[in-house]
Motif scaffolding. Structure first.
Motif, PDB file in Angstrom:
ATOM      1  N   GLY A  75       0.792  -1.219   0.000  1.00 55.39           N
ATOM      2  CA  GLY A  75       0.000   0.000   0.000  1.00 55.39           C
ATOM      3  C   GLY A  75       0.827   1.272   0.000  1.00 55.39           C
ATOM      4  N   ILE A  76       2.107   1.152  -0.348  1.00 58.35           N
ATOM      5  CA  ILE A  76       2.989   2.321  -0.406  1.00 58.35           C
ATOM      6  C   ILE A  76       3.090   2.754  -1.867  1.00 58.35           C
ATOM      7  CG2 ILE A  76       5.257   3.263   0.179  1.00 58.35           C
ATOM      8  CD1 ILE A  76       5.550   0.916   2.156  1.00 58.35           C
ATOM      9  N   SER A  77       2.166   3.606  -2.278  1.00 59.78           N
ATOM     10  CA  SER A  77       2.089   4.001  -3.684  1.00 59.78           C
ATOM     11  C   SER A  77       1.603   5.447  -3.773  1.00 59.78           C
ATOM     12  CB  SER A  77       1.147   3.067  -4.445  1.00 59.78           C
ATOM     13  OG  SER A  77       1.145   3.364  -5.811  1.00 59.78           O
ATOM     14  N   PRO A  78       2.504   6.402  -3.965  1.00 62.66           N
ATOM     15  CA  PRO A  78       2.122   7.815  -3.976  1.00 62.66           C
ATOM     16  C   PRO A  78       1.206   8.172  -5.143  1.00 62.66           C
ATOM     17  CG  PRO A  78       4.388   7.554  -4.716  1.00 62.66           C
ATOM     18  CD  PRO A  78       3.935   6.207  -4.233  1.00 62.66           C
ATOM     19  N   VAL A  79       0.220   9.000  -4.861  1.00 62.07           N
ATOM     20  CA  VAL A  79      -0.727   9.449  -5.884  1.00 62.07           C
ATOM     21  C   VAL A  79       0.007  10.284  -6.934  1.00 62.07           C
ATOM     22  CG1 VAL A  79      -2.781  10.849  -6.315  1.00 62.07           C
ATOM     23  CG2 VAL A  79      -2.651   9.431  -4.254  1.00 62.07           C
ATOM     24  N   GLY A  80      -0.278  10.034  -8.183  1.00 60.56           N
ATOM     25  CA  GLY A  80       0.338  10.784  -9.264  1.00 60.56           C
ATOM     26  C   GLY A  80       1.559  10.104  -9.855  1.00 60.56           C
ATOM     27  N   PHE A  81       1.969   8.983  -9.226  1.00 62.50           N
ATOM     28  CA  PHE A  81       3.165   8.276  -9.704  1.00 62.50           C
ATOM     29  C   PHE A  81       2.846   6.806  -9.975  1.00 62.50           C
ATOM     30  CE2 PHE A  81       4.666  11.844  -7.171  1.00 62.50           C
ATOM     31  CZ  PHE A  81       5.586  12.431  -8.025  1.00 62.50           C
ATOM     32  N   GLU A  82       1.638   6.540 -10.460  1.00 63.39           N
ATOM     33  CA  GLU A  82       1.212   5.168 -10.697  1.00 63.39           C
ATOM     34  C   GLU A  82       2.061   4.471 -11.756  1.00 63.39           C
ATOM     35  OE1 GLU A  82      -2.015   7.367  -8.763  1.00 63.39           O
ATOM     36  OE2 GLU A  82      -0.807   7.786 -10.555  1.00 63.39           O
ATOM     37  N   ASP A  83       2.666   5.239 -12.665  1.00 64.03           N
ATOM     38  CA  ASP A  83       3.443   4.637 -13.749  1.00 64.03           C
ATOM     39  C   ASP A  83       4.886   4.327 -13.331  1.00 64.03           C
ATOM     40  OD1 ASP A  83       3.977   7.378 -13.504  1.00 64.03           O
ATOM     41  OD2 ASP A  83       4.638   7.529 -15.597  1.00 64.03           O
ATOM     42  N   ILE A  84       5.253   4.708 -12.100  1.00 59.14           N
ATOM     43  CA  ILE A  84       6.618   4.458 -11.630  1.00 59.14           C
ATOM     44  C   ILE A  84       6.713   3.052 -11.045  1.00 59.14           C
ATOM     45  CG2 ILE A  84       8.453   5.252 -10.078  1.00 59.14           C
ATOM     46  CD1 ILE A  84       7.806   7.223 -12.300  1.00 59.14           C
ATOM     47  N   GLU A  85       7.820   2.368 -11.308  1.00 53.62           N
ATOM     48  CA  GLU A  85       7.991   0.972 -10.944  1.00 53.62           C
ATOM     49  C   GLU A  85       8.096   0.776  -9.422  1.00 53.62           C
ATOM     50  OE1 GLU A  85       9.453   2.055 -14.914  1.00 53.62           O
ATOM     51  OE2 GLU A  85       9.958   2.787 -12.900  1.00 53.62           O
ATOM     52  N   ASN A  86       7.583  -0.370  -8.934  1.00 53.93           N
ATOM     53  CA  ASN A  86       7.824  -0.769  -7.548  1.00 53.93           C
ATOM     54  C   ASN A  86       9.324  -0.916  -7.324  1.00 53.93           C
ATOM     55  OD1 ASN A  86       5.210  -1.049  -6.305  1.00 53.93           O
ATOM     56  ND2 ASN A  86       4.855  -2.802  -7.639  1.00 53.93           N
ATOM     57  N   GLY A  87       9.765  -0.584  -6.112  1.00 56.47           N
ATOM     58  CA  GLY A  87      11.192  -0.618  -5.826  1.00 56.47           C
ATOM     59  C   GLY A  87      11.863   0.719  -6.043  1.00 56.47           C
ATOM     60  N   SER A  88      11.117   1.693  -6.584  1.00 56.20           N
ATOM     61  CA  SER A  88      11.662   3.034  -6.828  1.00 56.20           C
ATOM     62  C   SER A  88      11.686   3.835  -5.533  1.00 56.20           C
ATOM     63  CB  SER A  88      10.822   3.769  -7.877  1.00 56.20           C
ATOM     64  OG  SER A  88      10.850   3.077  -9.116  1.00 56.20           O
ATOM     65  N   LEU A  89      12.646   4.745  -5.430  1.00 51.64           N
ATOM     66  CA  LEU A  89      12.850   5.541  -4.220  1.00 51.64           C
ATOM     67  C   LEU A  89      12.207   6.914  -4.358  1.00 51.64           C
ATOM     68  CD1 LEU A  89      14.304   5.708  -1.439  1.00 51.64           C
ATOM     69  CD2 LEU A  89      16.278   6.656  -2.669  1.00 51.64           C
ATOM     70  N   PHE A  90      11.413   7.293  -3.352  1.00 50.63           N
ATOM     71  CA  PHE A  90      10.734   8.583  -3.316  1.00 50.63           C
ATOM     72  C   PHE A  90      11.192   9.372  -2.097  1.00 50.63           C
ATOM     73  CE2 PHE A  90       8.087   6.316  -6.198  1.00 50.63           C
ATOM     74  CZ  PHE A  90       7.470   7.270  -6.994  1.00 50.63           C
ATOM     75  N   ALA A  91      11.100  10.701  -2.195  1.00 54.60           N
ATOM     76  CA  ALA A  91      11.441  11.549  -1.058  1.00 54.60           C
ATOM     77  C   ALA A  91      10.576  12.793  -1.056  1.00 54.60           C
ATOM     78  CB  ALA A  91      12.915  11.945  -1.104  1.00 54.60           C
ATOM     79  N   ALA A  92      10.275  13.274   0.161  1.00 52.09           N
ATOM     80  CA  ALA A  92       9.538  14.517   0.341  1.00 52.09           C
ATOM     81  C   ALA A  92      10.440  15.501   1.083  1.00 52.09           C
ATOM     82  CB  ALA A  92       8.261  14.273   1.133  1.00 52.09           C
ATOM     83  N   PHE A  93      10.423  16.754   0.615  1.00 56.64           N
ATOM     84  CA  PHE A  93      11.253  17.805   1.206  1.00 56.64           C
ATOM     85  C   PHE A  93      10.391  18.983   1.651  1.00 56.64           C
ATOM     86  CE2 PHE A  93      14.244  15.488  -1.343  1.00 56.64           C
ATOM     87  CZ  PHE A  93      15.463  15.608  -0.693  1.00 56.64           C
TER      88      PHE A  93
END
Length: 198
Positions: A130-148
Motif C-alpha cells: 500500500g505504499i504508492s504515492p498518488v500521481g506516480f502510478e506509472d513508476i515501478e515498484n522498488g523506486s525511491l521517493f522523497a519529500a522535502f
C-alpha cells in the motif's frame, strides 16, 4: 552484451564505503523522467504550478527501479545505467547512515549548494504494502521517493515558476555490464574451455 536502443546497459553497484548517493540536485529535466509534485495547503497534487497558500512541500521520485538512464563518459561512450531494487534500498540506507539526505544543490552546478531544503520523508514504492504515492502510478515498484520541506524562498520561487521540476542524484557507483542470457552462456563456455586448457 545486453543493449537498449543499440547502447550497452550497465547496472549500478555499491561495493565500498565511499560509494553511494552523495548529493541530491534540483533540476529542470530529471534523468528519471519523473517530475516532483508540489502540494498546496489543501494537499492537492499540482504539477508545474503552486497555489497561493503553500506548505512548501515537494515529493517526487529520486530513483526509478530498473529504469534505463542515458549516460555518456569519455571512457565508456554512450550507455545506459540501471538501478535494481536491492541497490536502491542499499543506496537509501547508506544515504541516511552517511547523513547525505540534506546535501542539496541546483542543476548539478559547482558551488550551488543550498540550505533550507530538508528531507522529512523517504520511502520505497511497494504496491503490495500500500505504499504508492498518488500521481506516480506509472513508476515501478522498488523506486525511491522523497519529500522535502522547502524553507528557502528563492528555491521555492524557482519551483513555483517551473525552473525546477524534479530530482537528480550525484553519487559514486561501480558499473557492471549487463549480459543477456546468450552472452552469459558464451562466457561460461569460454571460462570452462580456459579451465580445461589450463
Amino acid at each position: 552484451m545486453s543493449v537498449f536502443n543499440k547502447l550497452p546497459i550497465y547496472k549500478a553497484l555499491i561495493c565500498a564505503d565511499d560509494e553511494g548517493l552523495m548529493k541530491i540536485s534540483l533540476v529542470d529535466q530529471p534523468a528519471v523522467l519523473s517530475s516532483f509534485v508540489a502540494f498546496d495547503k489543501n494537499k492537492e497534487p499540482l504539477k508545474f504550478s503552486v497555489q497561493d497558500e503553500e506548505q512548501h512541500i515537494i515529493i517526487g521520485c529520486l530513483m526509478r527501479c530498473d529504469f534505463p538512464i542515458y549516460r555518456y563518459t569519455k571512457e565508456l561512450g554512450e550507455f545506459y545505467i540501471t538501478y535494481s531494487a536491492d541497490v536502491i534500498k542499499q543506496m537509501s540506507q547508506k544515504m541516511f547512515k552517511d547523513g547525505n539526505q540534506n546535501n542539496i544543490n541546483l542543476m548539478h552546478q559547482e558551488d550551488s549548494d543550498v540550505d533550507g531544503v530538508e528531507m522529512f520523508q523517504c520511502f520505497i514504492k511497494d504496491d503490495e504494502k500500500g505504499i504508492s504515492p498518488v500521481g506516480f502510478e506509472d513508476i515501478e515498484n522498488g523506486s525511491l521517493f522523497a519529500a522535502f520541506k522547502v524553507e528557502n524562498d528563492e528555491v521555492w520561487k524557482s519551483i513555483k515558476d517551473g525552473t525546477f521540476s524534479g530530482y537528480s542524484l550525484e553519487g559514486c557507483f561501480e558499473l557492471e555490464l549487463v549480459e543477456d542470457e546468450e552472452d552469459k552462456e558464451i562466457n561460461e563456455i569460454i571460462d570452462l574451455i580456459s579451465k580445461i586448457i589450463k
